[in-house]
Design a protein around this motif. Sequence first.
Motif, PDB file in Angstrom:
ATOM      1  N   SER A 104       0.682  -1.087   0.039  1.00  0.00           N
ATOM      2  CA  SER A 104       0.112  -0.188   0.139  1.00  0.00           C
ATOM      3  C   SER A 104       0.698   1.293   0.013  1.00  0.00           C
ATOM      4  O   SER A 104       0.370   2.314  -0.144  1.00  0.00           O
ATOM      5  N   SER A 133     -13.224  -6.277  -3.228  1.00  0.00           N
ATOM      6  CA  SER A 133     -13.918  -5.011  -2.799  1.00  0.00           C
ATOM      7  C   SER A 133     -15.275  -5.253  -2.302  1.00  0.00           C
ATOM      8  O   SER A 133     -15.933  -6.170  -2.685  1.00  0.00           O
ATOM      9  N   ASN A 162      -9.099   5.700  -6.049  1.00  0.00           N
ATOM     10  CA  ASN A 162      -8.176   5.861  -4.736  1.00  0.00           C
ATOM     11  C   ASN A 162      -7.173   7.016  -5.210  1.00  0.00           C
ATOM     12  O   ASN A 162      -6.356   6.900  -6.101  1.00  0.00           O
ATOM     13  N   ALA A 206      -5.236  -0.389  -4.693  1.00  0.00           N
ATOM     14  CA  ALA A 206      -5.307  -1.408  -5.727  1.00  0.00           C
ATOM     15  C   ALA A 206      -4.481  -2.676  -5.429  1.00  0.00           C
ATOM     16  O   ALA A 206      -4.893  -3.823  -5.726  1.00  0.00           O
ATOM     17  N   ARG A 249     -17.587   1.232  -8.505  1.00  0.00           N
ATOM     18  CA  ARG A 249     -16.515   1.593  -9.061  1.00  0.00           C
ATOM     19  C   ARG A 249     -15.585   2.427  -7.903  1.00  0.00           C
ATOM     20  O   ARG A 249     -16.293   3.201  -7.021  1.00  0.00           O
ATOM     21  N   TRP A 250     -14.305   2.281  -7.713  1.00  0.00           N
ATOM     22  CA  TRP A 250     -13.563   2.807  -6.853  1.00  0.00           C
ATOM     23  C   TRP A 250     -12.284   3.447  -7.211  1.00  0.00           C
ATOM     24  O   TRP A 250     -11.433   2.787  -7.882  1.00  0.00           O
ATOM     25  N   PRO A 296      -4.922  -9.370  -4.393  1.00  0.00           N
ATOM     26  CA  PRO A 296      -5.726  -8.338  -3.605  1.00  0.00           C
ATOM     27  C   PRO A 296      -7.022  -9.311  -3.255  1.00  0.00           C
ATOM     28  O   PRO A 296      -7.626 -10.208  -4.053  1.00  0.00           O
ATOM     29  N   GLU A 315      -9.352  -5.629  -4.940  1.00  0.00           N
ATOM     30  CA  GLU A 315      -9.593  -5.991  -6.313  1.00  0.00           C
ATOM     31  C   GLU A 315     -10.453  -4.896  -6.700  1.00  0.00           C
ATOM     32  O   GLU A 315     -11.519  -4.375  -6.134  1.00  0.00           O
ATOM     33  N   ALA A 367     -10.146  -1.753  -7.213  1.00  0.00           N
ATOM     34  CA  ALA A 367      -9.861  -0.174  -7.004  1.00  0.00           C
ATOM     35  C   ALA A 367      -8.729   0.139  -7.854  1.00  0.00           C
ATOM     36  O   ALA A 367      -7.937  -0.525  -8.228  1.00  0.00           O
ATOM     37  N   GLU A 368      -8.945   1.413  -8.374  1.00  0.00           N
ATOM     38  CA  GLU A 368      -8.034   2.061  -9.078  1.00  0.00           C
ATOM     39  C   GLU A 368      -7.288   3.216  -8.572  1.00  0.00           C
ATOM     40  O   GLU A 368      -7.881   4.101  -7.802  1.00  0.00           O
ATOM     41  N   ASP A 369      -5.850   3.164  -8.549  1.00  0.00           N
ATOM     42  CA  ASP A 369      -5.145   4.086  -8.020  1.00  0.00           C
ATOM     43  C   ASP A 369      -4.807   5.209  -8.842  1.00  0.00           C
ATOM     44  O   ASP A 369      -4.434   4.962 -10.060  1.00  0.00           O
TER      45      ASP A 369
END
Length: 343
Positions: A11, A278, A287, A300, A284-285, A275, A304, A306-308
């Motif tokens: 992370s 979620s 970050n 991410a 949709r996520w 991962p 699963e 998550a979009e960084d």
Amino acid sequence: MGGNFAWNHASLPSVSPSAESFGPPVAEASDQSDEEHRGAPVLNAALRSSLSDAVDLLWEASEPLLRSEDVAPAAALAAQAASYALREPRPGWLDRVSDDQQLLTALAASLSAGPAGMTQDSRVETFGAGPGHPLVLARFREEAVRLAGAVPRAGSTALLSRARRPVHLNVALFLGDVLVYVQQQGLVDAPGVIAQRVTDALAEGARLRTTDDPHLIVVAHSLGGSICLDLMTRPEPPVRCEIDTFITVGSQVGLLAELGLFLHVPRPSPTSLRPVPSPGSIKRWLNVYDVDDSLSFLAAPVFEGAEDFRYSTGRGLLHAHSSYLNRPSFFLRLASHLGERRT
């Protein structure tokens, strides 16, 4: 018996160029006192405090990077510069230089001139060669170019030590928030005060859906993201709603999940650090993090889907964490990302 990071610190953000950016870079902004001399840490240290602090910073930044054959002449130059700075904490030429290289050039010229009253048996003068010796002056100028380049890479540690109190206060406040939330977390059927406030907000957002405005978008800053995730991963969530886009900003969700502080987020398999899913209620996520924000982390690698996105607040270590939602560019980029998915 302390913290155990299940994904091996996955992370933790980095400055990797492969990190997806939340729009193009923004212009850096710094404290008002540094605006005129942005990117000049040595000069800024001299102007904020004294030339002695600037010499200390320059040495602290460069010493670990010196080659073995450079240590002795560089130490001689540092000793001469430190002696001069003690006698002249604010020399007249300081207000006429505009960057680190000009400061080093002016300092070299002052050393070559020699201090008034210095005698031939002075320890500073005989430490190496005399400050007026042409070879020493040439060596100083050669070292000055290299040392000035070293400061941006290593100088932040010394600068950070001067800013310890505000950094400490920010971190202490964050840790206090975490501990208070955990203490007040409450039971599934009787959430604590903080959890109840967030639950009510989510329920209100879901209630306000209309045919013309059907999308529920949750923007959660810092610990707010972790509170939302905690509520949404409980076996019996205190509020049932489908979130079209969950946006965590400057959040520690990934870090706290690695530490196992979400009771209902599974740990990774001992043989695979893949991962984990979620919450199903999140469509949709996004970050958003800033590498300069020491309280923001990736999501991410841990969750699963998550979009960084890397975003530069341009506010530096002390102010990045509280600056995301104060920048119009953040909301323009957010609107752009939301529009991309719907078109």
